[in-house]
Write a protein that holds these residues in place. Structure first.
Motif, PDB file in Angstrom:
ATOM      1  N   GLU A   1       0.831  -1.199   0.000  1.00 38.81           N
ATOM      2  CA  GLU A   1       0.000   0.000   0.000  1.00 38.81           C
ATOM      3  C   GLU A   1       0.870   1.257   0.000  1.00 38.81           C
ATOM      4  O   GLU A   1       0.571   2.244  -0.670  1.00 38.81           O
ATOM      5  CB  GLU A   1      -0.938  -0.023   1.207  1.00 38.81           C
ATOM      6  CG  GLU A   1      -2.000  -1.118   1.110  1.00 38.81           C
ATOM      7  CD  GLU A   1      -2.804  -1.285   2.394  1.00 38.81           C
ATOM      8  OE1 GLU A   1      -2.262  -0.988   3.467  1.00 38.81           O
ATOM      9  OE2 GLU A   1      -3.962  -1.720   2.296  1.00 38.81           O
ATOM     10  N   ASN A   2       1.979   1.215   0.754  1.00 35.80           N
ATOM     11  CA  ASN A   2       2.893   2.357   0.786  1.00 35.80           C
ATOM     12  C   ASN A   2       3.601   2.537  -0.548  1.00 35.80           C
ATOM     13  O   ASN A   2       3.744   3.663  -1.045  1.00 35.80           O
ATOM     14  CB  ASN A   2       3.926   2.175   1.906  1.00 35.80           C
ATOM     15  CG  ASN A   2       3.307   2.255   3.285  1.00 35.80           C
ATOM     16  OD1 ASN A   2       2.273   2.886   3.474  1.00 35.80           O
ATOM     17  ND2 ASN A   2       3.927   1.607   4.255  1.00 35.80           N
ATOM     18  N   TYR A   3       4.052   1.439  -1.138  1.00 37.59           N
ATOM     19  CA  TYR A   3       4.768   1.523  -2.412  1.00 37.59           C
ATOM     20  C   TYR A   3       3.865   2.072  -3.513  1.00 37.59           C
ATOM     21  O   TYR A   3       4.261   2.901  -4.318  1.00 37.59           O
ATOM     22  CB  TYR A   3       5.294   0.146  -2.829  1.00 37.59           C
ATOM     23  CG  TYR A   3       6.331  -0.437  -1.900  1.00 37.59           C
ATOM     24  CD1 TYR A   3       7.239   0.389  -1.225  1.00 37.59           C
ATOM     25  CD2 TYR A   3       6.411  -1.802  -1.689  1.00 37.59           C
ATOM     26  CE1 TYR A   3       8.190  -0.141  -0.372  1.00 37.59           C
ATOM     27  CE2 TYR A   3       7.376  -2.341  -0.835  1.00 37.59           C
ATOM     28  CZ  TYR A   3       8.260  -1.506  -0.177  1.00 37.59           C
ATOM     29  OH  TYR A   3       9.190  -2.041   0.656  1.00 37.59           O
ATOM     30  N   LEU A   4       2.633   1.575  -3.554  1.00 35.35           N
ATOM     31  CA  LEU A   4       1.714   2.034  -4.592  1.00 35.35           C
ATOM     32  C   LEU A   4       1.384   3.508  -4.419  1.00 35.35           C
ATOM     33  O   LEU A   4       1.087   4.207  -5.389  1.00 35.35           O
ATOM     34  CB  LEU A   4       0.433   1.189  -4.570  1.00 35.35           C
ATOM     35  CG  LEU A   4       0.582  -0.238  -5.096  1.00 35.35           C
ATOM     36  CD1 LEU A   4      -0.717  -1.005  -4.931  1.00 35.35           C
ATOM     37  CD2 LEU A   4       1.013  -0.242  -6.550  1.00 35.35           C
TER      38      LEU A   4
ATOM     39  N   ILE B   1       0.928   7.452 -11.957  1.00 35.36           N
ATOM     40  CA  ILE B   1       0.984   6.693 -13.209  1.00 35.36           C
ATOM     41  C   ILE B   1      -0.127   5.649 -13.275  1.00 35.36           C
ATOM     42  O   ILE B   1      -0.207   4.893 -14.233  1.00 35.36           O
ATOM     43  CB  ILE B   1       2.349   6.000 -13.397  1.00 35.36           C
ATOM     44  CG1 ILE B   1       2.589   4.944 -12.304  1.00 35.36           C
ATOM     45  CG2 ILE B   1       3.478   7.009 -13.455  1.00 35.36           C
ATOM     46  CD1 ILE B   1       3.778   4.053 -12.589  1.00 35.36           C
ATOM     47  N   LEU B   2      -0.973   5.615 -12.245  1.00 32.11           N
ATOM     48  CA  LEU B   2      -2.049   4.629 -12.207  1.00 32.11           C
ATOM     49  C   LEU B   2      -3.378   5.273 -12.564  1.00 32.11           C
ATOM     50  O   LEU B   2      -3.698   6.358 -12.095  1.00 32.11           O
ATOM     51  CB  LEU B   2      -2.153   3.997 -10.812  1.00 32.11           C
ATOM     52  CG  LEU B   2      -0.930   3.237 -10.287  1.00 32.11           C
ATOM     53  CD1 LEU B   2      -1.195   2.719  -8.880  1.00 32.11           C
ATOM     54  CD2 LEU B   2      -0.564   2.089 -11.218  1.00 32.11           C
ATOM     55  N   SER B   3      -4.131   4.603 -13.395  1.00 28.78           N
ATOM     56  CA  SER B   3      -5.468   5.075 -13.721  1.00 28.78           C
ATOM     57  C   SER B   3      -6.401   4.739 -12.556  1.00 28.78           C
ATOM     58  O   SER B   3      -6.070   3.889 -11.710  1.00 28.78           O
ATOM     59  CB  SER B   3      -5.970   4.398 -14.989  1.00 28.78           C
ATOM     60  OG  SER B   3      -6.220   3.018 -14.732  1.00 28.78           O
ATOM     61  N   PRO B   4      -7.585   5.372 -12.486  1.00 30.81           N
ATOM     62  CA  PRO B   4      -8.541   5.013 -11.436  1.00 30.81           C
ATOM     63  C   PRO B   4      -8.885   3.526 -11.454  1.00 30.81           C
ATOM     64  O   PRO B   4      -9.068   2.913 -10.397  1.00 30.81           O
ATOM     65  CB  PRO B   4      -9.759   5.874 -11.772  1.00 30.81           C
ATOM     66  CG  PRO B   4      -9.185   7.069 -12.475  1.00 30.81           C
ATOM     67  CD  PRO B   4      -8.042   6.526 -13.275  1.00 30.81           C
ATOM     68  N   GLN B   5      -8.952   2.957 -12.658  1.00 29.66           N
ATOM     69  CA  GLN B   5      -9.252   1.522 -12.768  1.00 29.66           C
ATOM     70  C   GLN B   5      -8.122   0.674 -12.189  1.00 29.66           C
ATOM     71  O   GLN B   5      -8.365  -0.329 -11.529  1.00 29.66           O
ATOM     72  CB  GLN B   5      -9.494   1.141 -14.229  1.00 29.66           C
ATOM     73  CG  GLN B   5     -10.742   1.742 -14.851  1.00 29.66           C
ATOM     74  CD  GLN B   5     -10.551   3.179 -15.300  1.00 29.66           C
ATOM     75  OE1 GLN B   5      -9.428   3.698 -15.292  1.00 29.66           O
ATOM     76  NE2 GLN B   5     -11.639   3.829 -15.680  1.00 29.66           N
ATOM     77  N   ASP B   6      -6.857   1.109 -12.451  1.00 30.19           N
ATOM     78  CA  ASP B   6      -5.706   0.390 -11.895  1.00 30.19           C
ATOM     79  C   ASP B   6      -5.739   0.430 -10.375  1.00 30.19           C
ATOM     80  O   ASP B   6      -5.533  -0.587  -9.707  1.00 30.19           O
ATOM     81  CB  ASP B   6      -4.396   1.002 -12.389  1.00 30.19           C
ATOM     82  CG  ASP B   6      -4.174   0.794 -13.876  1.00 30.19           C
ATOM     83  OD1 ASP B   6      -4.763  -0.158 -14.433  1.00 30.19           O
ATOM     84  OD2 ASP B   6      -3.421   1.584 -14.476  1.00 30.19           O
ATOM     85  N   LYS B   7      -5.974   1.610  -9.825  1.00 29.70           N
ATOM     86  CA  LYS B   7      -6.001   1.759  -8.366  1.00 29.70           C
ATOM     87  C   LYS B   7      -7.089   0.881  -7.750  1.00 29.70           C
ATOM     88  O   LYS B   7      -6.877   0.235  -6.721  1.00 29.70           O
ATOM     89  CB  LYS B   7      -6.237   3.228  -8.000  1.00 29.70           C
ATOM     90  CG  LYS B   7      -5.119   4.161  -8.407  1.00 29.70           C
ATOM     91  CD  LYS B   7      -5.471   5.611  -8.101  1.00 29.70           C
ATOM     92  CE  LYS B   7      -4.420   6.565  -8.646  1.00 29.70           C
ATOM     93  NZ  LYS B   7      -4.784   7.987  -8.417  1.00 29.70           N
TER      94      LYS B   7
END
Length: 222
Positions: free
Chosen positions: A81-84, A90-96
């Motif tokens: 969770e910290n790394y992300l 660079i993450l889309s809402p769908q990726d998150k």
């Protein structure tokens, strides 16, 4: 193990912070994912059968030092969770949403079934697998420097992309959907950690574009 591993020839932890280790030289050259992708379907099948047997045999080792590191599940969860958080831009809402769902499913799986911690290689990636390029057969597995007690699926995390796309993969046929979710979780932990390590907040830049591609590739395969 059926696959040869280096013999420990020398060990000294009295000189510097990290021990000096001498091991026997093993035959073969490091495998790469590019080289592996050129294997025939039959050679890939033999490769994964060999790796599956190797992992099983390593997990059966029980007479080990109590000082070996334990890869704890909750520590991994918090770390991911910290790394992300460092790669949010660079993450889309769908990726998150997808990554959050993976973490949530993993936590529920651990809470309900627990983890079977076994002795693990800890860093079983292509570069630590030596092979003979003449016949594409494994000659040795090296680098036990990250050996730890971990979930029995932890050692398969580097092969997530291959487990997902190689339909002939004999390992894939033995994995449940929950098993594949756990492997994906460990894969995401490792990749997001590597991105985080190479991230420079002052420049808001990433030095490891390969890792970013791996992260987004995992999301695209959901």
């Amino acid at each position: 193990t059926d696959i040869p591993i280096p013999q420990l020839l020398y060990y000294d932890d009295t000189i510097r912070d990290f021990p000096i280790i001498g091991q026997s030289l093993m035959p073969g050259i490091p495998l790469s994912e590019n080289a592996f992708n050129k294997f025939s379907p039959e050679e890939k099948s033999v490769f994964f059968k060999s790796i599956g047997t190797f992992v099983f045999q390593v997990h059966g080792i029980t007479d080990m030092s109590q000082n070996i590191y334990t890869q704890t599940p909750l520590g991994n969860t918090n770390a991911m969770e910290n790394y992300l958080g460092a790669v949010n831009n660079i993450l889309s809402p769908q990726d998150k949403e997808f990554f959050s769902a993976v973490v949530s499913r993993y936590k529920k799986s651990v809470d309900s079934k627990g983890l079977s911690l076994v002795f693990s290689h800890g860093d079983l990636q292509f570069q630590n697998i030596l092979y003979n390029p003449q016949n594409n057969k494994i000659t040795s597995v090296i680098d036990f420097g990250s050996a730890c007690y971990a979930d029995e699926l932890y050692d398969l995390r580097y092969f997530w992309n291959n487990l997902n796309k190689d339909l002939i993969n004999p390992l894939k046929k033995t994995l449940t959907n929950e098993d594949r979710m756990r492997i994906l979780y460990y894969h995401l932990c490792t990749v997001s950690r590597n991105i985080h390590i190479n991230y420079e907040p002052s420049k808001r830049s990433y030095d490891n574009s390969t890792e970013i591609k791996m992260l987004l590739s995992a999301a695209n395969q959901r």
